[in-house]
Design an enzyme around this catalytic site. Structure first.
Site, mmCIF file in Angstrom:
data_model
loop_
_atom_site.group_PDB
_atom_site.id
_atom_site.type_symbol
_atom_site.label_atom_id
_atom_site.label_comp_id
_atom_site.label_asym_id
_atom_site.label_seq_id
_atom_site.Cartn_x
_atom_site.Cartn_y
_atom_site.Cartn_z
ATOM 1 C CE LYS A 190 -1.614 1.791 3.998
ATOM 2 N NZ LYS A 190 -1.366 3.212 4.232
ATOM 3 C CB CYS A 211 -3.993 7.153 10.091
ATOM 4 S SG CYS A 211 -4.420 5.564 9.416
ATOM 5 N NE ARG A 237 1.020 10.399 10.051
ATOM 6 C CZ ARG A 237 0.411 9.389 9.396
ATOM 7 N NH1 ARG A 237 -0.843 9.122 9.653
ATOM 8 N NH2 ARG A 237 1.050 8.711 8.477
ATOM 9 C CG ASP A 268 3.089 1.435 9.495
ATOM 10 O OD1 ASP A 268 3.332 1.577 8.286
ATOM 11 O OD2 ASP A 268 2.929 2.396 10.274
#
Ligand code: EPZ
Length: 417
Positions: A22, A116, A121, A304
Site C-alpha cells: 500500500k 489516519c 501528521r 506500523d
C-alpha cells in the site's frame, strides 16, 4: 457502516499470499504523472486509497484503466488543476501529488492530507525540500499552494527521518535542473520501490535505501512497466496473527529481508519461523516469552506493526515493554484492548503489557493498524464473538482480509451496523 465479527480460538492454518505494498502504491501512482507516456503498475493492492488516487488522476485528465491488479496510466494529456478539496481530502498520502505536480508543472494547489488520525501528521520537511528546490509554498485556507519559476537541484538535510518527505522531494527533484542530494533520508523499502520506478522512467537516482540519495534532474521522463514490492506490513500482520492464534501459516510472496526485525522478535518470543526465498512459515507455540520491542525507522521494528504486536504480547508470559520512537502517541488500540481484558498501561512512548488472556467485547478501530490489532486480539478469544467497528479504516490497508482469514480457518464475517 460495517463491523467485523470474530469468533476466535481457532488456530490459523494454510497459506496466505501477500499483495502489493500500500505504502508503495500510493506513491507510485502519483509518480506516474512525471512521465510523458504510459506507465503500467503491476501487483497493485485493491484498496480504497488506490481507488481514490485513480479518481484523482482521471480528474487531472490522465487515462486510467485496470486489468486485474495492473493499472495502466496514460499521463500524456494530464493538466495541473488546483485540488484544494475533493478526493485528496480522503487520503493521508495526497501530499505526494504536491511533489509530482510541482515536478511536472511547477505549480499546484493540494488540500492538506487527511488519513489516519492517531496523531498530527506534519509535512514541514516536505515543504522544506520544495522550498530548497526553488518553490514558493503558501498555505491558503488549508490548502498548500506551490509555485516555482524553475526547479533547481539542491542539497537538503532532513531534520526528521521521514518516508513521505524523502519520497516527495525525490518526485519533484527528478524534474529539477541539476543535482539534488537528500541527506538523512529514510531507508524504507518503499523508497527504493519508488526510485526503481522513476529510474525505469529515465530518471537518475542513486542511493535510495541509504541515508543519502542523489538525484540528477531530467527535462523529460518516459513511461515504463513496474511491479510493486510485496506489502511487508500486511505480511507482518499475518505473521503476528499466526503466532497469536498458535497456528501454522505460510506467508507467501514476501521479501524476508523486509521483515527481519519482526522475525527476530518473534523468534525471541519462542515463535517457530522457517524462512524460504519468497515466503515465511510461522509456527505457533503453546507459550511465549515476554520481550521488549522498540519501533524505529527502517530497518528497525516497523511502527506500523507495533499495534498488532501489542495484541500478540498480551499472549506472552510476563511483562513486555513496547516503545514507539517514530510516533509518540500511537496507542489508540490500547483502551480497546483493555476493554477485552488486556492488562496494559501506557507511559509516554511505551506500552507496558502484562500477559493475560482476552475476552470478547465490542471494540472500535481508530486507525488502520489499530484495527488490525483488534482483529488479531479477537482471533485469540476462545469464548464469544468480538465485534470490531471502524472497518473502513482496516479496508484502507488490508485487501481481502476477511476472505484471507476465512481461508486460514478463522470464523470471521462482516456485518452491517
Ligand atoms: C509513512 O507515513 C507511512 N504512510 C506510515 O504508514 C508509516 O507509519 C510512516 O511512514 C513511518 O514508517 C505512508 O507511506 C502513506 P513519516 P509518513 O514522514 O511518510 C515526523 C500506515 O499505517 N514528520 O516517515 O507520513 C512524523 O510526525 C501508515 O500504513 C515530521 O515531523 O511518515 C513522524 O513522527 C501510518 N515532519 C515521523 O516524522 C514531516 O514533514 C515519521 O513520519 C514529516 C514527518
Amino acid at each position: 457502516m460495517e463491523k467485523l465479527m470474530i469468533s476466535g480460538g481457532r488456530p490459523l492454518q494454510g497459506t496466505v499470499t501477500i499483495s502489493g505494498a500500500k505504502n508503495s502504491a500510493i506513491a507510485l501512482i502519483p509518480a506516474a504523472i512525471l512521465a510523458e507516456s504510459e506507465v503500467i503498475l503491476d501487483n497493485l493492492p485493491l484498496l480504497s486509497d488506490v481507488a481514490v488516487y485513480s479518481e484523482i488522476l482521471e480528474e487531472l485528465g490522465a487515462t486510467v484503466s485496470w486489468d486485474g491488479n495492473s493499472m495502466r496510466i496514460d499521463p500524456s494529456h494530464i493538466i495541473s488543476l488546483p485540488m484544494p478539496n475533493g478526493p485528496v481530502k480522503k487520503l493521508r498520502a495526497s501530499y505526494y501529488m504536491m511533489g509530482a505536480l510541482l515536478g511536472r508543472f511547477k505549480e499546484t494547489t493540494i488540500g492538506l492530507p487527511g488519513g489516519c488520525n492517531f496523531e498530527p501528521r506534519p509535512i514541514d520537511q516536505h515543504i522544506k525540500g520544495f522550498e530548497a528546490l526553488g518553490a514558493t509554498v503558501t498555505n491558503e485556507h488549508g490548502a498548500i499552494h506551490l509555485h516555482a519559476k524553475e526547479l533547481k537541484g539542491a542539497k537538503i538535510y532532513l531534520d526528521v527521518v521521514s518516508v513521505g518527505a524523502t519520497i516527495n522531494i525525490m518526485l519533484a527533484a527528478t524534474r529539477a535542473k541539476g543535482s539534488t542530494i537528500i541527506e538523512n533520508a529514510a531507508k524504507e523499502p518503499e523508497i527504493i520501490d519508488v526510485a526503481t520506478l522513476l529510474n525505469s522512467m529515465g530518471a537518475s537516482i542513486k542511493g535510495a535505501g541509504t541515508e543519502t540519495i542523489r538525484i540528477e534532474g531530467k527535462s523529460e521522463l518516459h513511461g515504463c512497466r513496474h511491479s510493486i514490492i510485496p506489502d511487508r506490513i500486511q505480511a507482518g500482520t499475518y505473521m503476528i496473527a499466526a503466532a497469536a492464534t498458535r497456528g501454522n501459516v505460510l506467508i507467501d510472496n514476501v521479501i524476508p529481508k523486509h521483515l527481519e526485525a519482526l522475525t527476530a522478535k518473534l523468534i525471541e518470543m519462542g515463535v517457530g519461523i522457517e524462512e524460504l526465498d519468497e515466503s515465511i512459515r510461522v509456527i505457533g507455540k503453546p507459550s511465549y516469552e515476554h520481550v521488549d520491542v522498540k519501533a524505529l525507522v527502517y530497518p528497525g521494528f516497523a511502527t506500523d506493526l507495533q499495534s498488532p504486536m501489542t495484541s500478540l504480547l498480551t499472549q506472552a508470559q510476563g511483562v513486555s515493554v513496547l516503545s514507539d520512537f517514530v510516533y509518540s502517541n500511537r496507542f489508540k488500540h490500547v483502551p480497546e484492548l483493555i476493554r477485552m481484558g488486556a492488562k496494559i498501561r501506557v507511559e509516554g512512548r511505551s506500552a507496558i503489557i502484562e500477559g493475560h488472556s482476552l475476552n470478547a467485547a465490542k471494540v472500535k478501530a481508530a486507525d488502520l493498524r489499530a484495527g488490525a490489532a483488534l482483529v488479531i486480539a479477537g482471533l485469540t478469544v476462545e469464548e464469544g464473538v468480538t465485534e470490531v467497528g471502524g472497518v473502513e479504516f482496516i479496508d484502507r490497508g488490508y485487501d481481502n482480509l476477511v476472505t484471507n482469514l476465512r481461508e486460514l480457518g478463522a470464523d470471521v464475517w462482516r456485518q452491517t451496523l
